[in-house]
Design a protein around this motif. Structure first.
Motif, PDB file in Angstrom:
ATOM      1  N   THR A  13       0.846  -1.192   0.000  1.00 29.79           N
ATOM      2  CA  THR A  13       0.000   0.000   0.000  1.00 29.79           C
ATOM      3  C   THR A  13       0.885   1.247   0.000  1.00 29.79           C
ATOM      4  N   SER A  36     -11.134   5.771   3.718  1.00 27.92           N
ATOM      5  CA  SER A  36     -10.207   4.643   3.608  1.00 27.92           C
ATOM      6  C   SER A  36     -10.960   3.399   3.152  1.00 27.92           C
ATOM      7  N   SER A  37     -10.237   2.487   2.504  1.00 29.79           N
ATOM      8  CA  SER A  37     -10.856   1.215   2.120  1.00 29.79           C
ATOM      9  C   SER A  37     -10.723   0.181   3.250  1.00 29.79           C
ATOM     10  N   ASN A  38     -10.025   0.573   4.327  1.00 31.26           N
ATOM     11  CA  ASN A  38      -9.812  -0.314   5.470  1.00 31.26           C
ATOM     12  C   ASN A  38     -11.123  -0.477   6.265  1.00 31.26           C
ATOM     13  N   LYS A  39     -11.558  -1.725   6.456  1.00 31.13           N
ATOM     14  CA  LYS A  39     -12.839  -2.020   7.121  1.00 31.13           C
ATOM     15  C   LYS A  39     -12.921  -1.434   8.523  1.00 31.13           C
ATOM     16  N   GLU A  40     -11.803  -1.550   9.266  1.00 27.13           N
ATOM     17  CA  GLU A  40     -11.797  -1.043  10.641  1.00 27.13           C
ATOM     18  C   GLU A  40     -11.980   0.472  10.666  1.00 27.13           C
ATOM     19  N   ILE A  41     -11.257   1.159   9.779  1.00 26.67           N
ATOM     20  CA  ILE A  41     -11.361   2.619   9.726  1.00 26.67           C
ATOM     21  C   ILE A  41     -12.767   3.038   9.299  1.00 26.67           C
ATOM     22  N   GLN A  42     -13.357   2.297   8.361  1.00 23.08           N
ATOM     23  CA  GLN A  42     -14.737   2.591   7.941  1.00 23.08           C
ATOM     24  C   GLN A  42     -15.703   2.441   9.116  1.00 23.08           C
ATOM     25  N   ALA A  71     -11.567  -3.123  16.657  1.00 19.45           N
ATOM     26  CA  ALA A  71     -10.938  -1.942  16.062  1.00 19.45           C
ATOM     27  C   ALA A  71     -10.731  -0.795  17.054  1.00 19.45           C
ATOM     28  N   ILE A  74      -7.465   1.012  16.840  1.00 15.23           N
ATOM     29  CA  ILE A  74      -7.414   1.923  15.695  1.00 15.23           C
ATOM     30  C   ILE A  74      -8.126   3.225  16.043  1.00 15.23           C
ATOM     31  N   ASP A 113      -4.365   5.789   7.785  1.00 16.32           N
ATOM     32  CA  ASP A 113      -4.455   4.691   6.819  1.00 16.32           C
ATOM     33  C   ASP A 113      -3.283   3.710   6.921  1.00 16.32           C
ATOM     34  N   GLU A 114      -2.149   4.176   7.440  1.00 22.05           N
ATOM     35  CA  GLU A 114      -0.935   3.361   7.632  1.00 22.05           C
ATOM     36  C   GLU A 114      -0.482   2.578   6.412  1.00 22.05           C
TER      37      GLU A 114
END
Length: 176
Positions: A13, A36-42, A71, A74, A113-114
């Motif tokens: 990434t 973000s496309s990251n599930k946790e961030i969503q 999460a 996060i 997003d890391e």
């Protein structure tokens, strides 16, 4: 230039901090930071939006999802990044931010997003001393590759444990 290409191994990434970040003009600060496309961030984004707008039903659903995804750590990272970069008014529309605030928001989004490979164009511009020190510590304890344009030698030396310099087509490598 416009025809530059970056080739990276599949699955790596990449995050890019531009000098002049672009956001979706309809987004508020929270939506932009957690885009973000990251599930946790969503999941955290849903929780925070529901909280901002006081929607109890959505808050409950979001809490369960964050629990399921484990999460919460996060969420703590998001709170730290936004707080340390002094991004406080999460309801504010991104178009009403100053250039400096937009740059800090773009930096926050990247850190949240890391990505594994981080491209930073003058990351310390628009940051005060406190923010720069926090960012140095934050980046130096994470295992990521940084590609950086900076005039801030001290920042470079404190963040990186190995530096590869590209100068006039020649590569120089420094340890420490």
């Amino acid at each position: 230039g416009e025809n530059a290409r970056i080739l990276a191994a599949k699955g790596i990434t990449i995050g890019y901090l531009r000098q002049d970040p672009h956001f979706n003009p309809t987004d508020n600060v929270l939506e932009a930071a957690l885009d973000s496309s990251n599930k946790e961030i969503q999941a955290i984004k849903e929780l925070e939006l529901a909280t901002i707008f006081g929607n109890q039903k959505k808050i409950q659903v979001a809490i369960e999802l964050v629990d399921d995804l484990k999460a919460w750590d996060i969420e703590a990272r998001i709170k730290e990044v936004l707080g340390k970069l002094k991004i406080h008014d999460l309801k504010q529309n991104v178009t009403s931010l100053s250039g400096g605030q937009q740059k800090r928001l773009a930096l926050a989004k990247l850190l949240i997003d890391e990505p594994e490979f981080l491209i930073l164009d003058e990351p310390t511009n628009h940051l005060d001393i406190e923010m720069i020190e926090w960012l140095e510590n934050y980046l130096s304890v994470r295992s990521m590759t940084l590609f950086m344009v900076t005039h801030d030698r001290y920042f470079l030396e404190r963040v990186c444990n190995e530096i590869i310099e590209l100068d006039n087509g020649r590569i120089f490598s420094y340890k420490g």
